[in-house]
Design a protein around this motif. Sequence first.
Motif, PDB file in Angstrom:
ATOM      1  N   MET A   1     -64.676 -60.930 -17.565  1.00 45.13           N
ATOM      2  CA  MET A   1     -64.162 -61.931 -18.488  1.00 45.13           C
ATOM      3  C   MET A   1     -64.172 -61.364 -19.911  1.00 45.13           C
ATOM      4  O   MET A   1     -65.165 -60.838 -20.375  1.00 45.13           O
ATOM      5  N   GLN A   2     -63.055 -61.461 -20.591  1.00 42.10           N
ATOM      6  CA  GLN A   2     -62.918 -60.918 -21.937  1.00 42.10           C
ATOM      7  C   GLN A   2     -63.467 -61.905 -22.961  1.00 42.10           C
ATOM      8  O   GLN A   2     -63.208 -63.101 -22.903  1.00 42.10           O
ATOM      9  N   GLN A   3     -64.255 -61.365 -23.920  1.00 43.22           N
ATOM     10  CA  GLN A   3     -64.845 -62.204 -24.957  1.00 43.22           C
ATOM     11  C   GLN A   3     -63.796 -62.546 -26.024  1.00 43.22           C
ATOM     12  O   GLN A   3     -63.016 -61.699 -26.434  1.00 43.22           O
ATOM     13  N   GLN A   4     -63.775 -63.793 -26.446  1.00 40.73           N
ATOM     14  CA  GLN A   4     -62.851 -64.257 -27.472  1.00 40.73           C
ATOM     15  C   GLN A   4     -63.310 -63.754 -28.843  1.00 40.73           C
ATOM     16  O   GLN A   4     -64.496 -63.714 -29.125  1.00 40.73           O
TER      17      GLN A   4
END
Length: 57
Positions: A1-4
């Motif tokens: 999951m990519q961090q915002q």
Amino acid sequence: MQQQPDYREIPTSQIPAMRLANLGFKPLMPEEVMLERKGKLANVLLEDILLSQLRKL
């Protein structure tokens, strides 16, 4: 999951600005900035201050 990315003002601009203040940087009043820009509103570099600081190196 990519961090915002963090777009909050405090961690992205205010905290780094406070760190610079601790290094001896002095915030300028808008009037001082206008004088340093010599009427060139697009000037990002304040040339006289830059040259003065470079001479100290």
